[in-house]
Design a protein around this motif. Sequence first.
Motif, PDB file in Angstrom:
ATOM      1  N   ILE A 130       0.850  -1.198   0.000  1.00 44.65           N
ATOM      2  CA  ILE A 130       0.000   0.000   0.000  1.00 44.65           C
ATOM      3  C   ILE A 130       0.881   1.242   0.000  1.00 44.65           C
ATOM      4  CG2 ILE A 130      -1.682   1.343   1.329  1.00 44.65           C
ATOM      5  CD1 ILE A 130      -2.800  -1.387   2.291  1.00 44.65           C
ATOM      6  N   ILE A 131       1.924   1.252   0.790  1.00 46.51           N
ATOM      7  CA  ILE A 131       2.809   2.414   0.886  1.00 46.51           C
ATOM      8  C   ILE A 131       3.803   2.451  -0.270  1.00 46.51           C
ATOM      9  CG2 ILE A 131       4.595   3.542   2.287  1.00 46.51           C
ATOM     10  CD1 ILE A 131       3.225   2.341   4.763  1.00 46.51           C
ATOM     11  N   HIS A 132       4.193   1.311  -0.777  1.00 47.95           N
ATOM     12  CA  HIS A 132       5.302   1.202  -1.731  1.00 47.95           C
ATOM     13  C   HIS A 132       5.056   1.923  -3.058  1.00 47.95           C
ATOM     14  CE1 HIS A 132       9.187  -0.469  -2.615  1.00 47.95           C
ATOM     15  NE2 HIS A 132       8.751  -1.049  -3.709  1.00 47.95           N
ATOM     16  N   GLN A 133       3.824   2.161  -3.428  1.00 48.78           N
ATOM     17  CA  GLN A 133       3.528   2.873  -4.669  1.00 48.78           C
ATOM     18  C   GLN A 133       4.095   4.297  -4.544  1.00 48.78           C
ATOM     19  OE1 GLN A 133       1.649   5.579  -5.679  1.00 48.78           O
ATOM     20  NE2 GLN A 133       1.711   5.040  -7.828  1.00 48.78           N
ATOM     21  N   PRO A 134       4.775   4.829  -5.582  1.00 50.70           N
ATOM     22  CA  PRO A 134       5.494   6.099  -5.456  1.00 50.70           C
ATOM     23  C   PRO A 134       4.693   7.295  -4.918  1.00 50.70           C
ATOM     24  CG  PRO A 134       6.174   5.010  -7.458  1.00 50.70           C
ATOM     25  CD  PRO A 134       5.033   4.201  -6.888  1.00 50.70           C
ATOM     26  N   VAL A 135       3.496   7.537  -5.413  1.00 50.16           N
ATOM     27  CA  VAL A 135       2.725   8.685  -4.932  1.00 50.16           C
ATOM     28  C   VAL A 135       2.317   8.472  -3.478  1.00 50.16           C
ATOM     29  CG1 VAL A 135       0.616  10.057  -5.212  1.00 50.16           C
ATOM     30  CG2 VAL A 135       1.919   9.356  -7.228  1.00 50.16           C
ATOM     31  N   ARG A 136       1.877   7.263  -3.148  1.00 51.10           N
ATOM     32  CA  ARG A 136       1.482   6.997  -1.757  1.00 51.10           C
ATOM     33  C   ARG A 136       2.679   7.092  -0.810  1.00 51.10           C
ATOM     34  NH1 ARG A 136      -2.187   3.222  -4.419  1.00 51.10           N
ATOM     35  NH2 ARG A 136      -0.822   1.461  -3.963  1.00 51.10           N
ATOM     36  N   LEU A 137       3.852   6.675  -1.267  1.00 50.52           N
ATOM     37  CA  LEU A 137       5.058   6.806  -0.457  1.00 50.52           C
ATOM     38  C   LEU A 137       5.352   8.279  -0.190  1.00 50.52           C
ATOM     39  CD1 LEU A 137       7.590   5.786   0.949  1.00 50.52           C
ATOM     40  CD2 LEU A 137       8.663   5.551  -1.306  1.00 50.52           C
ATOM     41  N   VAL A 163       3.173  10.723  -0.160  1.00 47.45           N
ATOM     42  CA  VAL A 163       2.132  11.201   0.752  1.00 47.45           C
ATOM     43  C   VAL A 163       2.477  10.823   2.181  1.00 47.45           C
ATOM     44  CG1 VAL A 163      -0.280  10.870   1.463  1.00 47.45           C
ATOM     45  CG2 VAL A 163       0.262  11.221  -0.957  1.00 47.45           C
ATOM     46  N   MET A 164       2.800   9.558   2.386  1.00 45.26           N
ATOM     47  CA  MET A 164       3.110   9.080   3.738  1.00 45.26           C
ATOM     48  C   MET A 164       4.344   9.785   4.299  1.00 45.26           C
ATOM     49  SD  MET A 164       0.792   6.825   4.606  1.00 45.26           S
ATOM     50  CE  MET A 164       1.520   5.809   5.891  1.00 45.26           C
ATOM     51  N   ALA A 165       5.364   9.963   3.475  1.00 42.13           N
ATOM     52  CA  ALA A 165       6.580  10.632   3.935  1.00 42.13           C
ATOM     53  C   ALA A 165       6.298  12.086   4.296  1.00 42.13           C
ATOM     54  CB  ALA A 165       7.665  10.549   2.864  1.00 42.13           C
ATOM     55  N   ALA A 166       5.504  12.764   3.482  1.00 42.33           N
ATOM     56  CA  ALA A 166       5.166  14.166   3.758  1.00 42.33           C
ATOM     57  C   ALA A 166       4.376  14.283   5.055  1.00 42.33           C
ATOM     58  CB  ALA A 166       4.385  14.756   2.591  1.00 42.33           C
ATOM     59  N   LEU A 167       3.370  13.440   5.225  1.00 46.27           N
ATOM     60  CA  LEU A 167       2.545  13.509   6.432  1.00 46.27           C
ATOM     61  C   LEU A 167       3.318  13.079   7.670  1.00 46.27           C
ATOM     62  CD1 LEU A 167      -0.834  12.128   5.036  1.00 46.27           C
ATOM     63  CD2 LEU A 167      -0.228  14.517   5.511  1.00 46.27           C
ATOM     64  N   ASN A 168       4.281  12.180   7.510  1.00 45.30           N
ATOM     65  CA  ASN A 168       5.074  11.714   8.639  1.00 45.30           C
ATOM     66  C   ASN A 168       5.968  12.818   9.209  1.00 45.30           C
ATOM     67  OD1 ASN A 168       5.810   9.311  10.285  1.00 45.30           O
ATOM     68  ND2 ASN A 168       7.836   9.757   9.450  1.00 45.30           N
ATOM     69  N   THR A 169       6.266  13.832   8.426  1.00 48.03           N
ATOM     70  CA  THR A 169       7.099  14.934   8.922  1.00 48.03           C
ATOM     71  C   THR A 169       6.323  15.848   9.869  1.00 48.03           C
ATOM     72  OG1 THR A 169       6.585  16.446   7.090  1.00 48.03           O
ATOM     73  CG2 THR A 169       8.490  14.959   6.800  1.00 48.03           C
ATOM     74  N   GLY A 186      -6.654   2.623   6.523  1.00 45.61           N
ATOM     75  CA  GLY A 186      -6.575   3.168   7.874  1.00 45.61           C
ATOM     76  C   GLY A 186      -5.305   3.961   8.139  1.00 45.61           C
ATOM     77  N   TYR A 187      -4.568   4.283   7.084  1.00 41.21           N
ATOM     78  CA  TYR A 187      -3.285   4.971   7.240  1.00 41.21           C
ATOM     79  C   TYR A 187      -3.426   6.488   7.337  1.00 41.21           C
ATOM     80  CZ  TYR A 187      -0.921   0.550   6.095  1.00 41.21           C
ATOM     81  OH  TYR A 187      -0.462  -0.740   6.100  1.00 41.21           O
ATOM     82  N   VAL A 188      -4.467   7.046   6.730  1.00 41.35           N
ATOM     83  CA  VAL A 188      -4.681   8.490   6.808  1.00 41.35           C
ATOM     84  C   VAL A 188      -6.124   8.779   7.192  1.00 41.35           C
ATOM     85  CG1 VAL A 188      -2.907   9.034   5.067  1.00 41.35           C
ATOM     86  CG2 VAL A 188      -5.295   8.832   4.365  1.00 41.35           C
ATOM     87  N   LEU A 189      -6.317   9.967   7.726  1.00 38.13           N
ATOM     88  CA  LEU A 189      -7.647  10.480   8.019  1.00 38.13           C
ATOM     89  C   LEU A 189      -7.883  11.646   7.076  1.00 38.13           C
ATOM     90  CD1 LEU A 189      -7.252  10.598  11.904  1.00 38.13           C
ATOM     91  CD2 LEU A 189      -8.314   8.780  10.545  1.00 38.13           C
ATOM     92  N   VAL A 190      -9.083  11.726   6.538  1.00 34.83           N
ATOM     93  CA  VAL A 190      -9.432  12.803   5.613  1.00 34.83           C
ATOM     94  C   VAL A 190     -10.670  13.503   6.152  1.00 34.83           C
ATOM     95  CG1 VAL A 190     -10.133  13.370   3.242  1.00 34.83           C
ATOM     96  CG2 VAL A 190      -8.487  11.522   3.637  1.00 34.83           C
ATOM     97  N   LYS A 191     -10.603  14.824   6.221  1.00 30.89           N
ATOM     98  CA  LYS A 191     -11.791  15.566   6.633  1.00 30.89           C
ATOM     99  C   LYS A 191     -12.054  16.676   5.628  1.00 30.89           C
ATOM    100  CE  LYS A 191      -9.688  18.819   9.947  1.00 30.89           C
ATOM    101  NZ  LYS A 191      -9.672  19.274  11.346  1.00 30.89           N
ATOM    102  N   LEU A 198      -1.998  11.942   9.072  1.00 37.26           N
ATOM    103  CA  LEU A 198      -1.523  10.573   9.234  1.00 37.26           C
ATOM    104  C   LEU A 198      -2.124   9.999  10.513  1.00 37.26           C
ATOM    105  CD1 LEU A 198       0.439   8.651   7.773  1.00 37.26           C
ATOM    106  CD2 LEU A 198       2.239   9.486   9.278  1.00 37.26           C
ATOM    107  N   SER A 199      -2.751   8.841  10.411  1.00 34.01           N
ATOM    108  CA  SER A 199      -3.339   8.203  11.588  1.00 34.01           C
ATOM    109  C   SER A 199      -2.233   7.537  12.414  1.00 34.01           C
ATOM    110  CB  SER A 199      -4.366   7.149  11.168  1.00 34.01           C
ATOM    111  OG  SER A 199      -3.714   6.048  10.562  1.00 34.01           O
ATOM    112  N   THR A 200      -2.565   7.139  13.617  1.00 34.96           N
ATOM    113  CA  THR A 200      -1.611   6.406  14.454  1.00 34.96           C
ATOM    114  C   THR A 200      -1.202   5.111  13.753  1.00 34.96           C
ATOM    115  OG1 THR A 200      -2.612   7.332  16.436  1.00 34.96           O
ATOM    116  CG2 THR A 200      -1.271   5.354  16.724  1.00 34.96           C
ATOM    117  N   GLN A 201      -2.169   4.433  13.170  1.00 32.34           N
ATOM    118  CA  GLN A 201      -1.885   3.199  12.426  1.00 32.34           C
ATOM    119  C   GLN A 201      -0.976   3.495  11.233  1.00 32.34           C
ATOM    120  OE1 GLN A 201      -5.403   1.094  11.135  1.00 32.34           O
ATOM    121  NE2 GLN A 201      -4.254  -0.203   9.743  1.00 32.34           N
TER     122      GLN A 201
END
Length: 108
Positions: free
Chosen positions: A7-14, A16-22, A56-61, A75-78
Motif C-alpha cells: 500500500i505504501i510502496h507505490q510512489p505517490v502513496r510513499l 504522501v506518507m513521507a510528507a505527512l510523517n514529517t 486506515g493509514y490516513v484520516l481525511v476531513k 496521518l493516523s496512528t496506524q
Amino acid sequence: MQTPDEIIHQPVRLKVMAALNTLDAGQWLEFVALRSIVEATDGNLGAHLTTLETAGYVLVKKDFAGRKPRTQVCLSTQGRTAFSRYVTTLQAILAPPNPDISGFDDNQ
C-alpha cells in the motif's frame, strides 16, 4: 526477507506518507499543499488518498473555509506505525546483516 508494505510502496502513496510523517501527530495538511508536495493531479492524489484511508493509514476531513470547500489530511496512528515499519523493512533490505564470511576464500 520481509517485503515492503504494498500500500505504501507505490510512489505517490510513499510521497504522501513521507510528507505527512514529517508533521506532528494529529497535525493536518491541506489537500492543495499535499498535492504540490507530491506533484500529483487532483484526481490522482484523491484516488491514492482513498486507498490510504481505506487501509486506515490516513484520516481525511472535508469542511468549508468561508465558502470554499477544503480537504485536509492527517496521518493516523496506524499510518505512522505502518510507515515506521516500512522504513525499517527498507533499511533491512538495503543493509542486511553481514553474513559470516570467515570461511570465504577469495582465491577460488
